[in-house]
Write a protein that holds these residues in place. Structure first.
Motif, mmCIF file in Angstrom:
data_model
loop_
_atom_site.group_PDB
_atom_site.id
_atom_site.type_symbol
_atom_site.label_atom_id
_atom_site.label_comp_id
_atom_site.label_asym_id
_atom_site.label_seq_id
_atom_site.Cartn_x
_atom_site.Cartn_y
_atom_site.Cartn_z
ATOM 1 N N LEU A 48 11.900 36.749 19.842
ATOM 2 C CA LEU A 48 11.630 35.384 19.383
ATOM 3 C C LEU A 48 11.142 34.510 20.526
ATOM 4 O O LEU A 48 11.592 34.651 21.666
ATOM 5 N N THR A 49 10.238 33.604 20.211
ATOM 6 C CA THR A 49 9.881 32.544 21.142
ATOM 7 C C THR A 49 10.627 31.280 20.735
ATOM 8 O O THR A 49 11.037 31.136 19.572
ATOM 9 N N PRO A 50 10.840 30.345 21.660
ATOM 10 C CA PRO A 50 11.488 29.085 21.274
ATOM 11 C C PRO A 50 10.744 28.363 20.152
ATOM 12 O O PRO A 50 11.373 27.833 19.228
ATOM 13 N N GLN A 51 9.403 28.363 20.228
ATOM 14 C CA GLN A 51 8.629 27.702 19.181
ATOM 15 C C GLN A 51 8.860 28.362 17.825
ATOM 16 O O GLN A 51 8.987 27.678 16.802
ATOM 17 N N GLN A 52 8.897 29.678 17.826
ATOM 18 C CA GLN A 52 9.095 30.398 16.563
ATOM 19 C C GLN A 52 10.485 30.133 16.001
ATOM 20 O O GLN A 52 10.661 29.910 14.793
ATOM 21 N N LEU A 53 11.499 30.148 16.857
ATOM 22 C CA LEU A 53 12.872 29.918 16.401
ATOM 23 C C LEU A 53 12.997 28.538 15.758
ATOM 24 O O LEU A 53 13.548 28.401 14.650
ATOM 25 N N LEU A 54 12.491 27.494 16.437
ATOM 26 C CA LEU A 54 12.619 26.143 15.902
ATOM 27 C C LEU A 54 11.780 25.942 14.652
ATOM 28 O O LEU A 54 12.234 25.306 13.691
ATOM 29 N N ALA A 55 10.563 26.468 14.660
ATOM 30 C CA ALA A 55 9.703 26.301 13.490
ATOM 31 C C ALA A 55 10.327 26.945 12.263
ATOM 32 O O ALA A 55 10.337 26.358 11.169
ATOM 33 N N ASP A 56 10.865 28.152 12.413
ATOM 34 C CA ASP A 56 11.502 28.844 11.285
ATOM 35 C C ASP A 56 12.757 28.110 10.827
ATOM 36 O O ASP A 56 13.024 28.005 9.617
ATOM 37 N N LEU A 57 13.517 27.579 11.785
ATOM 38 C CA LEU A 57 14.755 26.874 11.442
ATOM 39 C C LEU A 57 14.453 25.601 10.664
ATOM 40 O O LEU A 57 15.047 25.342 9.610
ATOM 41 N N PHE A 58 13.521 24.794 11.156
ATOM 42 C CA PHE A 58 13.234 23.502 10.529
ATOM 43 C C PHE A 58 12.460 23.641 9.222
ATOM 44 O O PHE A 58 12.435 22.710 8.413
ATOM 45 N N ALA A 59 11.827 24.789 9.011
ATOM 46 C CA ALA A 59 11.033 24.976 7.788
ATOM 47 C C ALA A 59 11.875 25.446 6.612
ATOM 48 O O ALA A 59 11.410 25.423 5.469
ATOM 49 N N SER A 60 13.127 25.857 6.858
ATOM 50 C CA SER A 60 13.935 26.478 5.807
ATOM 51 C C SER A 60 15.235 25.728 5.594
ATOM 52 O O SER A 60 16.061 25.602 6.516
#
Length: 746
Positions: A397-409
């Motif tokens: 995981l990248t930090p951007q991917q982790l946050l984007a997935d978290l905030f999108a769901s």
């Protein structure tokens, strides 16, 4: 004479630089020396150009009959063959009496002269006689260089912040020259010069502790990009060009966070609770299947049951490594289980057809050698089906991917953040393509710490390249050691020192490594893990607890200068006290210095602002204004048409100065066309050009700025629009250096 010497120095540097740039080829020694020297002379020329205006601004006449000229840099009389100072750098200890000497404590000074110049022409002199016989009974002067100070603060604004090197006051000087170590909090109300003091402190520290700070650099953090442009000329004018200026949104490499968001959302993201939310989000990506997972390898089916996956997961978590680095441990656990199954199947069937393509193996698995098992393991690890299972259960995981997935769901947020209310989780929801807000940057940085970076392959390649570079560098040194002309030995003045005398192979290889030619500021901006030697934070009262965690990681030594005013806090996540900010990081090992005199804000304006301050916190005393502008603030109610008339009048009244119209953010759109008709040069928008005659902006954009005249529009709207409305109104009212008007829309 001073400018003549400065011109000589610049011409010498420019000539040497031009000569170096014309050279091509040459021995490895010559190329190495040339490349290193080009940067040195380029920096010197930039420094000489930056200090051209106001080069010398003071003189001290001492009681022993000697005198000292004080200026932006130190200049020595090299023509005489000695080191007689023609000009003392304002940061030198010998220059300090220029800022501290008084009639009661003259420190060996009989007269202090302030010299005002325009370009290279002297346009004014102000003398202060500090002779005790003449000053008997007068006491200690309240201000140093009062005439020069009042001239400076009354001068028209230009859209760029000026330095205060000519008019530093005693209480400011004590802050500027404070020791390097530890956290120094500089508190003060509007107009006390907090920002100017912080920037001059940066210049002073780089002068005094250059050996300690030159390699690690100094970071200055400001509230927004407009503010950084406003202060961008101060440090170059003080002969310092290597400081990194950044906003919070700039502090994660390759991310520029400018997306606006509701204040409530920023407040939630700034809470320390987000540390645990992010840790839970990472754990949620470390999955264990409810049912056994089948892996087909060359027609044979291997099974990973829940027990095997949990064992691998526990093993990875116990390693204590960040997520991406622990992935290898998890993968090893799964591969252990798969290798064991393969070995058992080989043992059950003496002529089992190895799905991995090997020859028929003997029936007893105990006869498999470690080399056999290693081969089986390597073949399994290379299988796409096995790699897919590992990726599904423990993804990189990248930090951007982790946050984007978290905030999108909504589901991911509910799982990772049960401590937040449903309404708070909804504030965090956003589309992943919406860009990043400044409040996301501390979360990205925190996520980077939790995830880690599996850079083993990169490091292995870098080590290989470094060994090659060291070998090449040593070869260069060996060649240059034997390539000096014996003719030079007879002419010491013409001799060029052998490069081996000034650096070894490791230093030479480091100098020409990738990125080594970049400035410290440029390298620091591109490296998330860079540790600065000192960090300066302006408008520090606006930062959230998560933002402070980021800054503490950027400065492990905890060497910081923090400036702010709690009464001006506009952020919901701002602190109630400085102890609240620093106790989690340095306990009680921080110092407080208070600036109590307002040089910028005239008494007429401060009296209006003081009434608002009393409503924020009656216990807080406003700073003491040292001057009167002679212009009474006005307060009027009327239509937008009347507002336009008044703004036009104020624009004319400030002359060559600068006018600001500060209004609620929600009303900027409707006011812009109304005001543009009377002030065609009006600047509006996110990227404000402060060199325009007039600007229309919201309070958040105005923080840290100053203008000759200010018109505050719809003060009730400013209060209602902000979660800390009175503080925002206090900020708006105290941006003026001369004229203030308040307009209420009917």
């Amino acid at each position: 004479m001073l400018y003549g010497r400065l011109d000589n120095l610049r011409e010498q540097a420019a000539g040497r630089l031009a000569g170096l740039l014309r050279e091509t080829g040459g021995t490895p020694q010559a190329r190495s020396q040339r490349d290193a020297t080009v940067g040195l002379y380029a920096d010197r020329i930039a420094q000489y150009d930056a200090v051209e205006n106001g080069l010398c601004f003071g003189r001290l006449d001492l009681q022993d009959g000697t005198h000292r000229h004080i200026g932006r840099i130190g200049i020595f009389d090299g023509d005489s063959g000695g080191y007689e100072p023609l000009l003392l750098d304002w940061r030198a200890p010998a220059a300090r009496p220029f800022y501290l000497a008084t009639a009661a404590s003259p420190d060996g000074v009989s007269r202090r002269r302030h010299i005002r110049t325009r370009l290279r022409t002297v346009v004014g002199l102000d003398d202060e006689v500090l002779d005790l016989d003449r000053a008997a009974g007068t006491g200690t002067a309240a201000l140093t260089g009062e005439a020069a100070l009042l001239a400076a603060v009354s001068a028209s604004r230009t859209g760029r912040m000026r330095d205060i090197v000519e008019t530093i006051q005693a209480e400011q000087d004590r802050v500027i020259r404070a020791d390097l170590g530890g956290v120094l909090v500089v508190a003060g109300g509007p107009g006390t010069g907090k920002t100017a003091v912080a920037l001059h402190r940066a210049a002073y520290l780089l002068y005094t502790y250059r050996r300690q700070l030159s390699a690690r650099g100094v970071l200055v953090v400001g509230p927004n990009a407009t503010f950084l442009r406003y202060i961008s000329q101060v440090l170059p004018s003080l002969a310092e060009t290597g400081v990194l200026l950044a906003t919070l949104g700039d502090l994660y490499p390759a991310v520029t966070a400018r997306r606006p968001e509701p204040a409530a959302a920023a407040e939630v993201k700034g809470r320390l609770e987000m540390v645990e939310v992010l840790a839970a989000a990472v754990r949620d990506r470390q999955r264990v299947p409810d049912e056994p997972v089948e892996v087909e390898v060359d027609g044979q089916v291997l099974r990973l049951d829940r027990y095997a996956c949990e064992a691998a997961q526990h093993r990875a978590c116990r390693s204590g490594r960040p997520h991406n680095l622990a992935r290898r441990v998890f993968a090893d656990g799964l591969l252990d289980a798969l290798v064991e199954q393969v070995a058992e199947r080989i043992g059950l069937d003496p002529y089992w057809d190895d799905p991995l393509g090997g020859d028929d193996a003997p029936g007893d698995p105990s006869l498999l050698t470690p080399a056999d098992l290693a081969d089986i393991r390597a073949d399994l690890a290379a299988e796409p089906a096995v790699q897919a299972i590992i990726a599904a259960l423990w993804p990189v995981l990248t930090p951007q991917q982790l946050l984007a997935d978290l905030f999108a769901s909504a589901g991911a947020l509910a799982s990772a953040a049960p401590q937040l209310t449903a309404a708070e989780r909804e504030l965090l929801r956003r589309h992943p393509a919406g860009g990043w807000a400044p409040s996301d940057v501390p979360l990205l940085d925190e996520a980077a710490e939790l995830l880690g970076e599996d850079d083993s392959a990169v490091r292995a390649r870098a080590a290989l390249l470094r060994r090659a570079s060291l070998g090449y560098a040593q070869g260069v040194l060996d060649i240059t050691a034997g390539s000096m002309s014996f003719d030079l030995e007879d002419d010491p003045e013409a001799a060029v020192p052998n490069i081996a005398d000034v650096m070894d192979a490791e230093a030479l290889a480091e100098r020409y490594a990738d990125g080594a030619h970049l400035s410290v500021a440029a390298r620091a901006a591109a490296d998330r893990r860079w540790a600065f030697g000192h960090v300066i934070v302006d408008e520090a009262q606006e930062l959230s607890p998560m933002a402070w965690r980021l800054l503490m990681r950027r400065c492990p030594s905890r060497s910081m200068t923090v400036v702010g005013d709690l009464a001006q806090t506009g952020s919901l996540g701002g602190p109630a006290s400085w102890a609240e900010v620093f106790s989690p990081h340095v306990a009680d090992r921080w110092r407080l210095a208070e600036l109590t005199v307002s040089y910028r804000t005239p008494a007429e304006v401060m009296s209006v602002a003081a009434r608002v301050l009393a409503g924020i916190d009656p216990a807080v005393q406003p700073p003491r204004a040292v001057r009167h502008s002679g212009v009474r603030p006005w307060d009027e109610t009327g239509t937008p048409h009347r507002l336009a008339e008044l703004v036009g009048q104020e624009a004319g009244a400030v002359g060559d100065g600068r006018l600001a119209v500060i209004a609620p953010a929600g009303r900027l759109g409707e006011l812009a066309p109304v005001l543009t008709g009377v002030v065609p040069d009006l600047a509006v928008g996110e990227q404000l050009d402060l060199e325009r005659r007039a600007v229309l902006l919201a309070v958040a954009q105005a923080k840290g700025l100053e203008f000759d005249g200010v018109v505050v529009v719809d003060p009730d709207g400013i209060v209602a629009e902000s979660p800390r409305g009175p503080s925002d109104l206090y900020v708006a009212l105290t941006r003026a250096t001369q004229r203030l008007g308040v307009f209420r829309l009917a």
